[in-house]
Design a protein around this motif. Structure first.
Motif, short mmCIF file in Angstrom:
data_model
loop_
_atom_site.label_atom_id
_atom_site.label_comp_id
_atom_site.label_asym_id
_atom_site.label_seq_id
_atom_site.Cartn_x
_atom_site.Cartn_y
_atom_site.Cartn_z
N GLY A 143 30.95 33.87 45.28
CA GLY A 143 30.36 33.08 46.84
C GLY A 143 30.77 31.76 46.80
O GLY A 143 31.21 31.17 47.68
N TRP A 144 30.37 31.08 45.84
CA TRP A 144 30.63 29.41 45.82
C TRP A 144 32.11 29.15 45.54
O TRP A 144 32.78 28.20 46.14
CB TRP A 144 29.99 28.78 44.43
CG TRP A 144 28.53 28.55 44.99
CD1 TRP A 144 27.30 28.90 44.41
CD2 TRP A 144 28.08 27.48 45.93
NE1 TRP A 144 26.30 28.48 45.05
CE2 TRP A 144 26.74 27.73 45.96
CE3 TRP A 144 28.80 26.79 46.77
CZ2 TRP A 144 26.00 26.94 46.77
CZ3 TRP A 144 28.10 26.17 47.74
CH2 TRP A 144 26.52 25.97 47.86
N THR B 156 40.28 29.92 56.26
CA THR B 156 39.07 29.42 55.99
C THR B 156 37.94 30.83 56.13
O THR B 156 37.05 31.01 55.42
CB THR B 156 38.51 28.79 56.96
OG1 THR B 156 39.68 27.44 56.68
CG2 THR B 156 37.16 28.07 56.87
N THR B 157 38.45 31.52 57.32
CA THR B 157 37.20 32.61 57.76
C THR B 157 37.14 33.77 56.66
O THR B 157 35.88 33.98 56.66
CB THR B 157 37.67 33.00 59.23
OG1 THR B 157 37.87 31.94 60.17
CG2 THR B 157 36.83 34.07 59.82
N PRO B 158 38.05 34.10 56.07
CA PRO B 158 37.86 35.51 55.31
C PRO B 158 37.14 34.79 54.17
O PRO B 158 36.16 35.50 53.61
CB PRO B 158 39.14 35.83 54.94
CG PRO B 158 39.99 35.38 55.98
CD PRO B 158 39.54 33.98 56.53
N PHE B 159 37.19 33.64 53.57
CA PHE B 159 36.68 33.10 52.47
C PHE B 159 35.11 33.01 52.71
O PHE B 159 34.02 33.06 52.09
CB PHE B 159 36.96 32.03 52.03
CG PHE B 159 38.28 32.08 51.27
CD1 PHE B 159 38.37 33.02 50.28
CD2 PHE B 159 39.52 31.55 51.76
CE1 PHE B 159 39.48 33.22 49.28
CE2 PHE B 159 40.68 31.73 51.13
CZ PHE B 159 40.82 32.74 49.97
N LEU B 160 34.59 32.35 54.12
CA LEU B 160 33.45 32.22 54.53
C LEU B 160 32.61 33.62 54.92
O LEU B 160 31.51 33.73 54.53
CB LEU B 160 33.47 31.57 55.84
CG LEU B 160 33.67 30.09 55.81
CD1 LEU B 160 33.79 29.51 57.30
CD2 LEU B 160 32.58 29.39 54.94
N LEU B 161 33.34 34.58 55.15
CA LEU B 161 32.64 35.74 55.27
C LEU B 161 32.43 36.50 53.94
O LEU B 161 31.25 37.12 53.69
CB LEU B 161 33.54 36.75 56.11
CG LEU B 161 33.92 36.37 57.56
CD1 LEU B 161 34.87 37.45 58.47
CD2 LEU B 161 32.54 36.53 58.26
N TRP C 223 28.83 37.43 52.29
CA TRP C 223 28.40 38.68 52.08
C TRP C 223 27.77 38.76 50.42
O TRP C 223 26.79 39.21 50.43
CB TRP C 223 29.81 39.48 52.05
CG TRP C 223 29.53 40.71 51.41
CD1 TRP C 223 29.22 42.00 52.26
CD2 TRP C 223 29.87 41.41 50.36
NE1 TRP C 223 29.22 43.07 51.35
CE2 TRP C 223 29.57 43.06 50.23
CE3 TRP C 223 30.23 40.82 48.90
CZ2 TRP C 223 29.44 43.68 49.25
CZ3 TRP C 223 30.42 41.69 47.80
CH2 TRP C 223 29.97 43.19 47.71
N CYS C 224 28.66 37.72 49.77
CA CYS C 224 27.99 37.54 48.30
C CYS C 224 26.75 36.99 48.00
O CYS C 224 25.92 37.50 47.48
CB CYS C 224 29.00 36.83 47.24
SG CYS C 224 30.49 37.39 47.27
N PHE C 225 26.52 36.06 48.88
CA PHE C 225 24.99 35.38 49.11
C PHE C 225 24.04 36.13 49.59
O PHE C 225 22.82 36.35 49.16
CB PHE C 225 24.99 34.00 49.73
CG PHE C 225 25.91 32.95 49.11
CD1 PHE C 225 26.02 33.05 47.69
CD2 PHE C 225 26.46 31.81 49.66
CE1 PHE C 225 27.00 31.99 47.02
CE2 PHE C 225 27.13 30.85 49.22
CZ PHE C 225 27.31 31.02 47.73
N LEU D 297 36.99 27.60 48.61
CA LEU D 297 38.24 27.83 49.04
C LEU D 297 38.36 27.59 50.53
O LEU D 297 39.17 27.40 51.11
CB LEU D 297 38.67 29.42 48.62
CG LEU D 297 39.04 29.53 47.02
CD1 LEU D 297 39.28 31.13 46.73
CD2 LEU D 297 40.49 28.39 46.76
N ALA D 298 37.25 28.04 51.27
CA ALA D 298 36.92 28.04 52.67
C ALA D 298 37.22 26.52 53.14
O ALA D 298 37.76 26.21 54.16
CB ALA D 298 35.95 28.69 53.08
N THR D 299 36.42 25.62 52.24
CA THR D 299 36.80 24.27 52.66
C THR D 299 38.12 23.62 52.49
O THR D 299 38.27 22.95 53.43
CB THR D 299 35.67 23.45 51.70
OG1 THR D 299 34.29 23.95 51.86
CG2 THR D 299 35.53 21.87 52.22
N LEU D 300 38.72 24.09 51.50
CA LEU D 300 39.95 23.69 51.36
C LEU D 300 41.04 24.43 52.46
O LEU D 300 41.98 23.66 52.97
CB LEU D 300 40.63 24.23 49.80
CG LEU D 300 40.00 23.70 48.72
CD1 LEU D 300 40.67 24.12 47.51
CD2 LEU D 300 40.67 21.96 48.72
#
Length: 126
Positions: A10-11, A28-33, A37-39, A16-19
């Motif tokens: 998750g982290w 960005t979006t897939p990494f945020l999703l 999900w992980c969190f 990666l989303a921030t980068l």
């Protein structure tokens, strides 16, 4: 063990989303999703932070509730994508990399432009 693995993934996804906000080829979006999900499965505290304290929280909550984008986001995302790819295309000199960049650009724009937009105040008036 699984809990810690999901927290680490998750982290990593948040980083990666921030980068991905500033790097044109990193989404960005897939990494945020993935992070959400992980969190959600490992840490209620981090999940709450992601949804209510991070800069991405409003978009994630909107997506979870409506499966759509808030008004104004689509044109901003399109503008950022086009600008970052324009810079990349300008800087890259190899023709085959330019072709790959153009293919990725077309794919991203097709995806973004197909996402629904829901304006909640207009929906409530109907």
């Amino acid at each position: 063990m699984t809990r810690w693995f999901l927290i680490i993934i998750g982290w990593l996804a948040v980083v990666l989303a921030t980068l991905g906000v500033v790097l044109p080829l990193l989404p960005t979006t897939p990494f945020l999703l993935l992070a959400a999900w992980c969190f959600a499965r490992s840490s209620p505290r981090f999940h709450h932070w992601l949804l209510y304290r991070s800069r991405f929280g409003n978009y994630l909550r909107y997506w979870q509730q409506h499966r759509a984008l808030p008004p104004g986001v689509k044109w901003k995302a399109t503008l950022v994508i086009v600008l970052t790819f324009a810079v990349s295309l300008w800087l890259v000199k190899l023709w085959w990399i330019r072709i790959v960049l153009i293919a990725i650009l077309v794919t991203l724009l097709t995806f973004i432009l197909r996402l629904p937009v829901i304006d909640l105040p207009q929906q409530k008036q109907r």
